[in-house]
Design a protein around this motif. Structure first.
Motif, mmCIF file in Angstrom:
data_model
loop_
_atom_site.group_PDB
_atom_site.id
_atom_site.type_symbol
_atom_site.label_atom_id
_atom_site.label_comp_id
_atom_site.label_asym_id
_atom_site.label_seq_id
_atom_site.Cartn_x
_atom_site.Cartn_y
_atom_site.Cartn_z
ATOM 1 N N THR A 197 0.831 -1.202 0.000
ATOM 2 C CA THR A 197 0.000 0.000 0.000
ATOM 3 C C THR A 197 0.865 1.251 0.000
ATOM 4 O O THR A 197 0.577 2.209 -0.710
ATOM 5 C CB THR A 197 -0.870 0.044 1.276
ATOM 6 N N SER A 198 1.922 1.245 0.799
ATOM 7 C CA SER A 198 2.728 2.460 0.894
ATOM 8 C C SER A 198 3.994 2.365 0.033
ATOM 9 O O SER A 198 4.385 3.341 -0.581
ATOM 10 C CB SER A 198 3.084 2.757 2.350
ATOM 11 N N HIS A 199 4.621 1.193 -0.017
ATOM 12 C CA HIS A 199 5.845 1.045 -0.799
ATOM 13 C C HIS A 199 5.805 -0.198 -1.667
ATOM 14 O O HIS A 199 5.173 -1.183 -1.307
ATOM 15 C CB HIS A 199 7.060 0.913 0.125
ATOM 16 N N ALA B 297 1.358 -0.967 6.073
ATOM 17 C CA ALA B 297 0.751 0.336 6.301
ATOM 18 C C ALA B 297 -0.771 0.192 6.372
ATOM 19 O O ALA B 297 -1.407 0.613 7.328
ATOM 20 C CB ALA B 297 1.151 1.289 5.180
ATOM 21 N N GLY B 298 -1.340 -0.435 5.348
ATOM 22 C CA GLY B 298 -2.793 -0.562 5.262
ATOM 23 C C GLY B 298 -3.326 -1.788 5.983
ATOM 24 O O GLY B 298 -4.406 -1.742 6.579
ATOM 25 N N THR B 299 -2.607 -2.903 5.911
ATOM 26 C CA THR B 299 -3.123 -4.134 6.506
ATOM 27 C C THR B 299 -2.043 -4.895 7.266
ATOM 28 O O THR B 299 -0.855 -4.762 6.985
ATOM 29 C CB THR B 299 -3.665 -5.109 5.429
ATOM 30 N N LYS C 161 6.023 8.429 15.195
ATOM 31 C CA LYS C 161 5.910 6.978 15.401
ATOM 32 C C LYS C 161 7.177 6.260 14.939
ATOM 33 O O LYS C 161 7.733 5.440 15.679
ATOM 34 C CB LYS C 161 4.701 6.448 14.628
ATOM 35 N N GLU C 162 7.612 6.557 13.710
ATOM 36 C CA GLU C 162 8.758 5.812 13.168
ATOM 37 C C GLU C 162 10.027 6.066 13.989
ATOM 38 O O GLU C 162 10.888 5.211 14.102
ATOM 39 C CB GLU C 162 8.974 6.177 11.687
ATOM 40 N N SER D 28 8.731 4.472 18.055
ATOM 41 C CA SER D 28 7.780 3.387 18.283
ATOM 42 C C SER D 28 8.277 2.334 19.271
ATOM 43 O O SER D 28 9.421 1.901 19.203
ATOM 44 C CB SER D 28 7.453 2.700 16.955
ATOM 45 N N GLY E 61 6.946 -3.211 7.807
ATOM 46 C CA GLY E 61 7.470 -2.023 8.498
ATOM 47 C C GLY E 61 7.136 -2.025 9.983
ATOM 48 O O GLY E 61 7.917 -1.545 10.813
HETATM 49 N N1 LIG Z 1 10.418 2.290 12.998
HETATM 50 C C1 LIG Z 1 9.108 2.072 12.741
HETATM 51 N N2 LIG Z 1 8.229 1.882 13.753
HETATM 52 C C2 LIG Z 1 6.908 1.672 13.500
HETATM 53 N N3 LIG Z 1 6.382 1.639 12.278
HETATM 54 C C3 LIG Z 1 7.215 1.812 11.232
HETATM 55 C C4 LIG Z 1 8.607 2.019 11.395
HETATM 56 N N4 LIG Z 1 9.172 2.146 10.160
HETATM 57 C C5 LIG Z 1 8.161 2.027 9.280
HETATM 58 N N5 LIG Z 1 6.983 1.828 9.910
HETATM 59 C C6 LIG Z 1 5.639 1.711 9.318
HETATM 60 O O1 LIG Z 1 5.527 0.549 8.521
HETATM 61 C C7 LIG Z 1 4.505 0.793 7.534
HETATM 62 C C8 LIG Z 1 5.022 0.414 6.176
HETATM 63 O O2 LIG Z 1 5.342 -0.946 6.179
HETATM 64 P P1 LIG Z 1 5.466 -1.761 4.809
HETATM 65 O O3 LIG Z 1 6.435 -1.066 3.918
HETATM 66 O O4 LIG Z 1 5.708 -3.163 5.181
HETATM 67 O O5 LIG Z 1 3.982 -1.540 4.248
HETATM 68 P P2 LIG Z 1 3.356 -1.892 2.821
HETATM 69 O O6 LIG Z 1 3.890 -3.223 2.392
HETATM 70 O O7 LIG Z 1 3.549 -0.760 1.883
HETATM 71 O O8 LIG Z 1 1.831 -1.964 3.197
HETATM 72 P P3 LIG Z 1 0.808 -3.189 3.080
HETATM 73 O O9 LIG Z 1 1.568 -4.439 3.407
HETATM 74 O O10 LIG Z 1 -0.258 -2.831 4.068
HETATM 75 O O11 LIG Z 1 0.304 -3.173 1.679
HETATM 76 C C9 LIG Z 1 4.174 2.275 7.583
HETATM 77 O O12 LIG Z 1 2.973 2.473 8.323
HETATM 78 C C10 LIG Z 1 5.355 2.837 8.347
HETATM 79 O O13 LIG Z 1 5.049 4.051 9.033
#
Ligand SMILES: Nc1ncnc2c1ncn2[C@@H]1O[C@H](COP(=O)(O)OP(=O)(O)OP(=O)(O)O)[C@@H](O)[C@H]1O
Ligand SMILES: [Mg+2]
Length: 350
Positions: free
Chosen positions: A22-24, A166-168, A220-221, A224, A292
């Motif tokens: 969702t985010s990356h 991010a989303g799920t 948060k990042e 956390s 993440g």
């Molecule tokens: N140090 C941290 N502490 C807490 N959360 C973090 C940290 N670094 C990144 N994140 C969070 O992790 C999330 C992104 O993770 P990831 O890249 O795995 O998601 P995604 O694969 O894009 O999303 P999805 O799997 O939902 O489609 C974001 O919400 C980000 O703010």
């Protein structure tokens, strides 16, 4: 070009592992290239934007940086393709074709892509994604993201993978076969949900703060954690009325991060019970946190403690949450001949 011809000439085969988040979006290729970009496409808001941009759209981090004069569209929402309109599908198509343009394929390469998507992506949704993938690569397979993480770690039997994105948050039980719907749980609370909780908590405690969701996400990042507070309090540099202020955010950060965990623990317990009893102790020793959200301080210990009534659990966070999923996708693409991909999920091309 047909699959047979490709096999005659290995150097022309280019394998891609793609984690569409969702985010990356993260990509690894069999020639060692790694790509990470934001899953976003930006379109000019008006003719001035079009002039500034000099092209009809821009993809990834560049789009995010120019967001003041672009309309940003995220093609994956809550981990599934938004398919409300043809426009949404076009956004997804722009993202996918851009990704493939970055892998530096030669014109005569034959491209085989394994694409990891959240466990929840429905059958219909996967078919749509595959149709688009087929426009840009020769053969594509869509599989669930937590399965890719398990594959990258070689933990395909008696383990549970928790991918906090991010989303799920996707939670998947690995039983030595391709996971079916009954082996997977998707929760719509993940990183974005923590950001919202933290944003609201900070505004409530300190109404004078200038807060938005991006600032909350940065806080948060940086800080956390769950469970026991770190030795030094979390002090964030924020702004109120345009002036810098320092703010102790320890408690709001802890509460926001912990808000995800009851549902995660409950889902782990539910999946654990689906294993045969003789395997359950081994499953408890193979709980893997990815995505993440696995960067949240103390998360492995917190989950281990909550699972105490079930026995002695071993909970580990993956070393490289950014690339663990697409590394698994690439490994699968390289290790398993494409003629068998049909057994793993829906395939197009061949
Ligand atoms: N140090 C941290 N502490 C807490 N959360 C973090 C940290 N670094 C990144 N994140 C969070 O992790 C999330 C992104 O993770 P990831 O890249 O795995 O998601 P995604 O694969 O894009 O999303 P999805 O799997 O939902 O489609 C974001 O919400 C980000 O703010
Ligand atoms: Mg993800």
């Amino acid at each position: 070009m047909s699959g047979d011809m490709a096999q005659q000439n290995d150097s022309k085969r280019l394998f891609l592992g793609i984690d569409l988040g969702t985010s990356h979006t993260a990509v690894m290729t069999s020639r060692g290239k790694q790509i990470l970009l934001k899953s976003v496409v930006g379109y000019p808001k008006d003719v001035i934007g079009l002039k500034l941009l000099g092209r009809p759209y821009v993809v990834g981090d560049q789009a995010f940086d120019m967001r003041s004069y672009l309309e940003l569209r995220y093609p994956l929402q809550d981990g599934v393709l938004s398919e409300i309109s043809d426009r949404d599908l076009e956004v997804a198509r722009h993202l996918l074709s851009h990704i493939v343009s970055l892998v530096e394929a030669a014109p005569d390469d034959v491209m085989y892509a394994v694409i990891g998507v959240p466990a929840r992506a429905s059958g219909g949704n996967k078919t749509l994604l595959l149709r688009m993938a087929q426009e840009v690569v020769n053969t594509a397979l869509v599989v669930s993201e937590p399965f890719m993480v398990a594959y990258s770690l070689g933990k395909l039997v008696n383990s549970i993978v928790v991918d906090i994105g991010a989303g799920t948050t996707d939670i998947c039980a690995l039983k030595g076969t391709v996971p079916g719907p009954e082996d997977q749980v998707t929760l719509v609370k993940a990183g974005n949900y923590i950001d919202e909780r933290l944003h609201n908590a900070l505004i409530e405690r300190h109404p004078e703060l200038q807060m938005n969701i991006n600032v909350a996400c940065e806080v948060k990042e940086r800080f956390s954690f769950v469970g026991k507070a770190p030795a030094a309090p979390a002090i964030a540099d924020l702004r109120a009325g345009g002036k810098p202020v320092r703010c102790d955010v320890t408690e709001p950060v802890r509460i926001a991060c912990e808000s995800l965990l009851p549902d995660i623990v409950e889902s782990i317990e539910a999946l654990l019970r689906t294993f045969q009893p003789e395997y359950q102790p081994e499953v408890l020793k193979n709980i893997i946190i990815a995505g993440g959200g696995s960067r949240i301080g103390g998360i492995a210990d917190y989950i281990k403690e909550r699972l105490r009534p079930y026995g002695d659990a071993v909970v580990t966070c993956v070393d490289d949450p950014t690339f663990a999923g697409c590394r698994g996708a690439l490994r699968l693409a390289e290790e398993l001949p494409p003629q068998y991909w049909g057994q793993l999920g829906t395939v197009v091309g061949g």
